[in-house]
Design a protein around this motif. Sequence first.
Motif, short mmCIF file in Angstrom:
data_model
loop_
_atom_site.label_atom_id
_atom_site.label_comp_id
_atom_site.label_asym_id
_atom_site.label_seq_id
_atom_site.Cartn_x
_atom_site.Cartn_y
_atom_site.Cartn_z
N CYS A 172 0.85 -1.19 0.00
CA CYS A 172 0.00 0.00 0.00
C CYS A 172 0.88 1.25 0.00
O CYS A 172 1.69 1.42 0.92
CB CYS A 172 -0.92 0.00 1.21
SG CYS A 172 -1.81 1.56 1.37
N CYS A 195 0.13 3.55 3.36
CA CYS A 195 0.49 3.23 4.74
C CYS A 195 1.62 2.21 4.85
O CYS A 195 2.08 1.90 5.95
CB CYS A 195 -0.73 2.74 5.51
SG CYS A 195 -1.24 1.07 5.07
N ASN A 220 1.48 -0.95 4.26
CA ASN A 220 1.00 -2.30 4.54
C ASN A 220 1.36 -3.25 3.39
O ASN A 220 1.18 -2.92 2.23
CB ASN A 220 -0.52 -2.24 4.73
CG ASN A 220 -1.16 -3.62 4.78
OD1 ASN A 220 -0.57 -4.57 5.27
ND2 ASN A 220 -2.39 -3.69 4.28
N CYS A 267 -6.50 -1.09 0.12
CA CYS A 267 -5.82 -1.55 1.32
C CYS A 267 -6.81 -1.57 2.49
O CYS A 267 -7.46 -0.56 2.77
CB CYS A 267 -4.66 -0.61 1.64
SG CYS A 267 -3.96 -0.86 3.28
N GLU A 306 -6.04 -1.97 5.60
CA GLU A 306 -5.45 -1.37 6.79
C GLU A 306 -5.82 0.11 6.91
O GLU A 306 -6.25 0.57 7.95
CB GLU A 306 -3.91 -1.48 6.73
CG GLU A 306 -3.36 -2.82 7.14
CD GLU A 306 -3.66 -3.16 8.60
OE1 GLU A 306 -3.50 -2.26 9.45
OE2 GLU A 306 -4.07 -4.30 8.88
N CYS A 307 -5.62 0.87 5.80
CA CYS A 307 -5.84 2.32 5.89
C CYS A 307 -7.00 2.76 5.02
O CYS A 307 -7.30 3.95 4.93
CB CYS A 307 -4.58 3.08 5.48
SG CYS A 307 -4.22 3.00 3.71
ZN LIG Z 1 -2.83 1.24 3.39
#
Ligand SMILES: [Zn+2]
Length: 216
Positions: free
Chosen positions: A143, A146, A148, A170, A172-173
């Motif tokens: 990503c 972030c 990731n 992504c 995660e973010c």
């Molecule tokens: Zn991310």
Amino acid sequence: MDLDQYKSLYNSLLLLLKECRPEIVGVLDKILANQDQLDFNLLPVKLLEADQKYFSELSARIDVPTELLIFTFDHSLRPFLRLWAEPYYSEIAEDEFRSWSFASICPFCGSKSHISRLRATDGRRFMFCDHCFTEWETRNLYCVHCGNNTPDTIQYLTVEEDPAYQVYTCEECKGYLKTFDERHKGDKTDLFIANIETVYLDMLAKEKGYTSHDND
Ligand SMILES: [Zn+2]
Ligand SMILES: [Zn+2]
């Protein structure tokens, strides 16, 4: 920087906008009439620093919308950025992660990138800056917002009509990135045009709750 050239390009852009956007002629005329208030020496620096305070004060002083003012300065600066960046294109593209770790930010001009390509010849991924046209490499399953790289949390969306266009997301973010996979067509694509032509992918990603992290 040749200030006269910048000023004259800026003027040409305003005249072109007057022709193409009759609905904002009044505002454009206001900018033209207040050109003595514009510090062309300082403007490029303030733009690259994204100094919002400077531009909101300036736009209040000449009574025009900040967004429009920034749009005009930004677009008239881009040709100069491209000229300055061009001698460094291949050096930056071949850097192989040695000197730059901010994947979504252009290492030359500091602008945020919204699109990448997977190179036809070897599938390596390059980010693209639509301000200065610099490209820099970034990892594939990664990503750019972030950092990731957990495989299951990086996915991609496509639209049936054109599988070469992909949107990496992504979990995660909640960030997304548009990507053009050149291996589908076998040659290089114009990412400046591709970025504009694929606004529907931005809409699709946003609809699904993802963001381009523009205002972080
Ligand atoms: Zn991310
Ligand atoms: Zn750039």
